[in-house]
Design a protein around this motif. Structure first.
Motif, PDB file in Angstrom:
ATOM      1  N   TRP A  41      11.833 -43.959  13.787  1.00  0.00           N
ATOM      2  CA  TRP A  41      12.821 -43.536  13.375  1.00  0.00           C
ATOM      3  C   TRP A  41      12.756 -43.071  11.581  1.00  0.00           C
ATOM      4  O   TRP A  41      12.634 -42.018  10.778  1.00  0.00           O
ATOM      5  N   ALA A  42      10.444 -42.608  11.456  1.00  0.00           N
ATOM      6  CA  ALA A  42      10.563 -42.346   9.860  1.00  0.00           C
ATOM      7  C   ALA A  42       9.414 -41.405  10.482  1.00  0.00           C
ATOM      8  O   ALA A  42       9.561 -40.185   9.273  1.00  0.00           O
ATOM      9  N   ALA A  43       8.655 -40.614  10.743  1.00  0.00           N
ATOM     10  CA  ALA A  43       7.781 -40.092  10.360  1.00  0.00           C
ATOM     11  C   ALA A  43       8.565 -38.385  11.402  1.00  0.00           C
ATOM     12  O   ALA A  43       8.056 -37.851  12.324  1.00  0.00           O
ATOM     13  N   VAL A  44       9.556 -38.608  10.042  1.00  0.00           N
ATOM     14  CA  VAL A  44       9.990 -37.164  10.745  1.00  0.00           C
ATOM     15  C   VAL A  44       9.977 -35.344  10.459  1.00  0.00           C
ATOM     16  O   VAL A  44      10.002 -34.802  11.286  1.00  0.00           O
ATOM     17  N   LEU A  49       2.668 -33.703   2.729  1.00  0.00           N
ATOM     18  CA  LEU A  49       2.394 -35.299   2.522  1.00  0.00           C
ATOM     19  C   LEU A  49       1.149 -35.397   2.250  1.00  0.00           C
ATOM     20  O   LEU A  49       1.005 -36.479   1.175  1.00  0.00           O
ATOM     21  N   ASN A  50       0.376 -34.994   2.996  1.00  0.00           N
ATOM     22  CA  ASN A  50      -1.237 -35.971   2.722  1.00  0.00           C
ATOM     23  C   ASN A  50      -1.808 -35.448   1.113  1.00  0.00           C
ATOM     24  O   ASN A  50      -2.326 -35.752   0.269  1.00  0.00           O
ATOM     25  N   GLU A  51      -1.041 -34.594   0.651  1.00  0.00           N
ATOM     26  CA  GLU A  51      -1.872 -34.025  -0.655  1.00  0.00           C
ATOM     27  C   GLU A  51      -1.204 -34.872  -1.307  1.00  0.00           C
ATOM     28  O   GLU A  51      -2.102 -34.771  -2.729  1.00  0.00           O
ATOM     29  N   ALA A  52       0.348 -35.238  -1.109  1.00  0.00           N
ATOM     30  CA  ALA A  52       1.119 -35.723  -2.664  1.00  0.00           C
ATOM     31  C   ALA A  52       0.471 -37.224  -2.917  1.00  0.00           C
ATOM     32  O   ALA A  52      -0.070 -37.559  -3.383  1.00  0.00           O
ATOM     33  N   ALA A  53      -0.390 -37.993  -1.265  1.00  0.00           N
ATOM     34  CA  ALA A  53      -0.821 -39.153  -1.579  1.00  0.00           C
ATOM     35  C   ALA A  53      -2.370 -38.806  -2.260  1.00  0.00           C
ATOM     36  O   ALA A  53      -2.619 -39.826  -2.910  1.00  0.00           O
ATOM     37  N   ILE A  54      -2.975 -37.552  -1.638  1.00  0.00           N
ATOM     38  CA  ILE A  54      -4.562 -37.963  -2.239  1.00  0.00           C
ATOM     39  C   ILE A  54      -4.153 -37.682  -3.532  1.00  0.00           C
ATOM     40  O   ILE A  54      -4.962 -38.513  -4.712  1.00  0.00           O
ATOM     41  N   SER A  55      -3.733 -36.628  -4.236  1.00  0.00           N
ATOM     42  CA  SER A  55      -3.189 -36.694  -5.651  1.00  0.00           C
ATOM     43  C   SER A  55      -2.744 -37.514  -6.710  1.00  0.00           C
ATOM     44  O   SER A  55      -3.762 -37.804  -7.908  1.00  0.00           O
ATOM     45  N   GLN A  56      -2.482 -38.168  -5.672  1.00  0.00           N
ATOM     46  CA  GLN A  56      -1.517 -39.430  -6.739  1.00  0.00           C
ATOM     47  C   GLN A  56      -2.516 -40.790  -6.382  1.00  0.00           C
ATOM     48  O   GLN A  56      -3.015 -41.429  -7.436  1.00  0.00           O
ATOM     49  N   THR A  58       9.699 -42.253   3.271  1.00  0.00           N
ATOM     50  CA  THR A  58       7.919 -41.292   3.132  1.00  0.00           C
ATOM     51  C   THR A  58       7.482 -40.653   4.429  1.00  0.00           C
ATOM     52  O   THR A  58       6.466 -40.570   3.869  1.00  0.00           O
ATOM     53  N   GLY A  59       8.580 -40.302   4.810  1.00  0.00           N
ATOM     54  CA  GLY A  59       8.365 -38.921   6.210  1.00  0.00           C
ATOM     55  C   GLY A  59       6.882 -39.964   6.970  1.00  0.00           C
ATOM     56  O   GLY A  59       6.047 -39.467   7.421  1.00  0.00           O
ATOM     57  N   GLY A  60       7.680 -41.533   6.222  1.00  0.00           N
ATOM     58  CA  GLY A  60       6.485 -42.480   7.813  1.00  0.00           C
ATOM     59  C   GLY A  60       5.625 -42.757   7.143  1.00  0.00           C
ATOM     60  O   GLY A  60       5.073 -43.351   8.676  1.00  0.00           O
ATOM     61  N   TYR A  61       5.077 -41.896   5.777  1.00  0.00           N
ATOM     62  CA  TYR A  61       3.817 -42.366   6.225  1.00  0.00           C
ATOM     63  C   TYR A  61       2.978 -44.179   5.485  1.00  0.00           C
ATOM     64  O   TYR A  61       1.831 -44.104   5.786  1.00  0.00           O
ATOM     65  N   ILE A 119       4.142 -39.936  -2.665  1.00  0.00           N
ATOM     66  CA  ILE A 119       4.528 -39.703  -1.196  1.00  0.00           C
ATOM     67  C   ILE A 119       6.023 -38.903  -0.421  1.00  0.00           C
ATOM     68  O   ILE A 119       6.615 -38.619  -0.442  1.00  0.00           O
ATOM     69  N   ALA A 120       6.952 -39.932  -1.066  1.00  0.00           N
ATOM     70  CA  ALA A 120       8.991 -39.682  -0.443  1.00  0.00           C
ATOM     71  C   ALA A 120       9.339 -38.850  -1.497  1.00  0.00           C
ATOM     72  O   ALA A 120       9.806 -38.329  -0.713  1.00  0.00           O
ATOM     73  N   SER A 121       8.672 -38.760  -3.220  1.00  0.00           N
ATOM     74  CA  SER A 121       9.386 -37.129  -3.824  1.00  0.00           C
ATOM     75  C   SER A 121       9.430 -36.200  -2.783  1.00  0.00           C
ATOM     76  O   SER A 121       9.574 -35.331  -2.931  1.00  0.00           O
ATOM     77  N   LYS A 122       7.362 -35.864  -2.410  1.00  0.00           N
ATOM     78  CA  LYS A 122       7.092 -35.252  -1.970  1.00  0.00           C
ATOM     79  C   LYS A 122       8.215 -35.040  -0.128  1.00  0.00           C
ATOM     80  O   LYS A 122       8.881 -33.893  -0.018  1.00  0.00           O
ATOM     81  N   SER A 123       8.407 -36.202   0.461  1.00  0.00           N
ATOM     82  CA  SER A 123       9.168 -35.902   1.739  1.00  0.00           C
ATOM     83  C   SER A 123      10.048 -35.503   1.023  1.00  0.00           C
ATOM     84  O   SER A 123      11.122 -34.270   2.252  1.00  0.00           O
ATOM     85  N   LEU A 124      11.072 -35.712   0.370  1.00  0.00           N
ATOM     86  CA  LEU A 124      12.550 -35.438  -0.105  1.00  0.00           C
ATOM     87  C   LEU A 124      12.243 -33.740  -0.596  1.00  0.00           C
ATOM     88  O   LEU A 124      13.776 -33.378  -0.340  1.00  0.00           O
TER      89      LEU A 124
END
Ligand code: PLP
Length: 434
Positions: free
Chosen positions: A55-58, A66-73, A284-287, A326-331
């Motif tokens: 159900w996660a990786a929508v 999402l990659n960019e949100a992860a890397i920048s954080q 988190t879009g499954g991240y 990441i969740a914030s970007k997924s939303l």
């Protein structure tokens, strides 16, 4: 190939997988990477994902934003304690969650997994009752009420409200709390509603409300407990009964939240608002693992004005900044709204293809809602055989019990979806013929 063999051998001997045996484990496939809807195995096969990693990786895998949100954080901080400190990713995320859920839900607790969110919601409800109904700290309210075939997670509190048979309460008997179970809703999502379908629930709450802390239920779709899809009127009447008898309503949207059923949240099918809401999985879009529990001002107010003067829970990784960012970007991606047409397209493909399977004797039922397609067979399947057949055809579907089901990433293309559906139909036909 030798390296793959030796890794898999080590895996078999030392690595525990979900619900499996170390003595006789189910075979696993070694994954190297995943992009979009495609999973690449170390052995070279590329599989179309039919599961969204539960159900996660929508939005699919390796999503550039999402990659960019992860890397920048990551370059700012991947974690910081949440006690006494706060940060932008958590504040931004909560703002978005509060903004996209009903206005009554004003307070948000960030937890680390779905099961923990369920524990948190149950503890909130408990503390609320302790303040509201407690006399010298003693309240009559000591039980949760739910319906059979539910699934809420694997920790002890969550397990105590899961279907008693599917989650094997007997295995842990004496340790799992005894709660109140009502027979599951008998009215399908698109069947004609009749008030007879609410009678068993109504009688149970009339009889037990003095001892009930809260009703906890998955809205509209019961996930891992049986993949059953029920009528919105059932949920609407549960809301009314909970209000009438002053019992809190906890909705577990961990599987259904963020578009999966064709609405942003499944409870929107019933046009109701819960007192407490749990979300997770696709958050988190499954991240990464992250969940959230939202509640009303009234719930938070009573929880925090009681004996403890606050809510007594606080996991180490609460509000993890990496997961929050990441969740914030997924939303943000969800808020753009493409999921609506994507989920509709998946639903109409399921509806035009899967019901033909009903002609087979081994197929008991086909259930479809949004981007969820379920085929219930008459007998339990051999997961190993099915996995092999699916991998051979270039798709990833993992059945359990009597259920073969699909919930692909929303971004799946028409041709990928067609291949996924055709493979599932072929494999079930082959299974029926042997
Ligand atoms: C998966 C699930 C949970 C548990 O979440 P975990 O992250 O696996 O702990 C709880 N409730 C529902 C409805 C779920 O589908």
């Amino acid at each position: 190939m030798q390296e793959v063999e030796s890794l898999l051998k080590y895996d078999r001997e030392h690595v525990w997988h979900p619900y499996t045996s170390t003595i006789n484990p189910l075979p696993c496939y070694l994954v190297d990477s995943a992009h979009g809807v495609k999973i690449s195995l170390a052995t070279g096969e590329v599989l179309i994902d039919g599961m969204s990693s539960w159900w996660a990786a929508v939005h699919g895998y390796n999503h550039p934003e999402l990659n960019e949100a992860a890397i920048s954080q990551l370059q700012k901080m991947s974690h910081i304690m949440f006690g006494g400190l706060t940060h932008r990713p958590a504040i931004e995320l909560v703002k978005k969650l509060v903004g996209m859920t009903p206005p009554e839900l004003e307070h948000c607790f960030l937890a680390d997994s779905g099961s923990v969110a369920v524990e948190v919601s149950m503890k909130m409800a408990f503390q609320y009752c302790d303040t509201k109904f407690g006399r010298d700290g003693a309240t009559q309210k000591k039980k949760f009420m739910t319906i059979n075939y539910g699934y809420h997670g694997d920790t002890f509190g969550a397990m105590s409200v899961c279907d008693p048979v599917n989650s094997m309460h007997s295995l842990y008997s004496g340790y799992v709390r005894q709660n109140i179970f009502v027979e599951p809703p008998q009215c399908r999502f698109d069947e004609e509603w009749d008030d007879k379908y609410i009678v068993s629930f109504r009688e149970a709450i009339e009889k037990h409300h003095h001892e009930v802390i809260a009703v906890i239920i998955e809205p509209i779709v019961q996930g891992a407990g049986g993949m059953r899809i029920y009528h919105p009127e059932y949920l609407r009447q549960i809301r009314q009964l909970c209000t009438k008898y002053e019992v809190l309503l906890i909705l577990d949207e961990i599987a259904t939240g963020f578009g999966r059923t064709g609405k942003l949240f499944a409870f929107e099918h019933a046009e109701i608002t819960p007192d407490i809401l749990c979300v997770g999985k696709a958050l988190t879009g499954g991240y990464l693992t992250l969940s959230a529990v939202l509640c009303t001002k009234e719930v938070a107010g009573l929880v925090c004005s009681g004996r403890a003067k606050g809510f007594m829970h606080g996991p180490t990784f609460m509000g993890n900044p990496l997961a929050c960012n990441i969740a914030s970007k997924s939303l943000d991606i969800i808020k753009r709204g493409n999921w609506k047409t994507q989920v509709k397209a998946i639903e109409s493909s399921f509806k035009s293809s899967l019901p033909t399977l009903l002609k087979l004797d081994i197929v008991r039922d086909v259930r479809i809602l949004g981007a969820i397609g379920v085929i219930e067979l008459t007998i339990k399947v051999d997961a190993k055989w099915f996995q092999e057949q699916f991998v051979k055809r270039g798709v990833w579907v993992r059945p359990f019990g009597k259920l073969v089901y699909m919930m692909p990433p929303f971004i799946i293309s028409d041709s990928e979806l067609e291949k996924l559906i055709t493979s599932v139909i072929d494999v079930i036909k082959l299974f029926a013929s042997i």
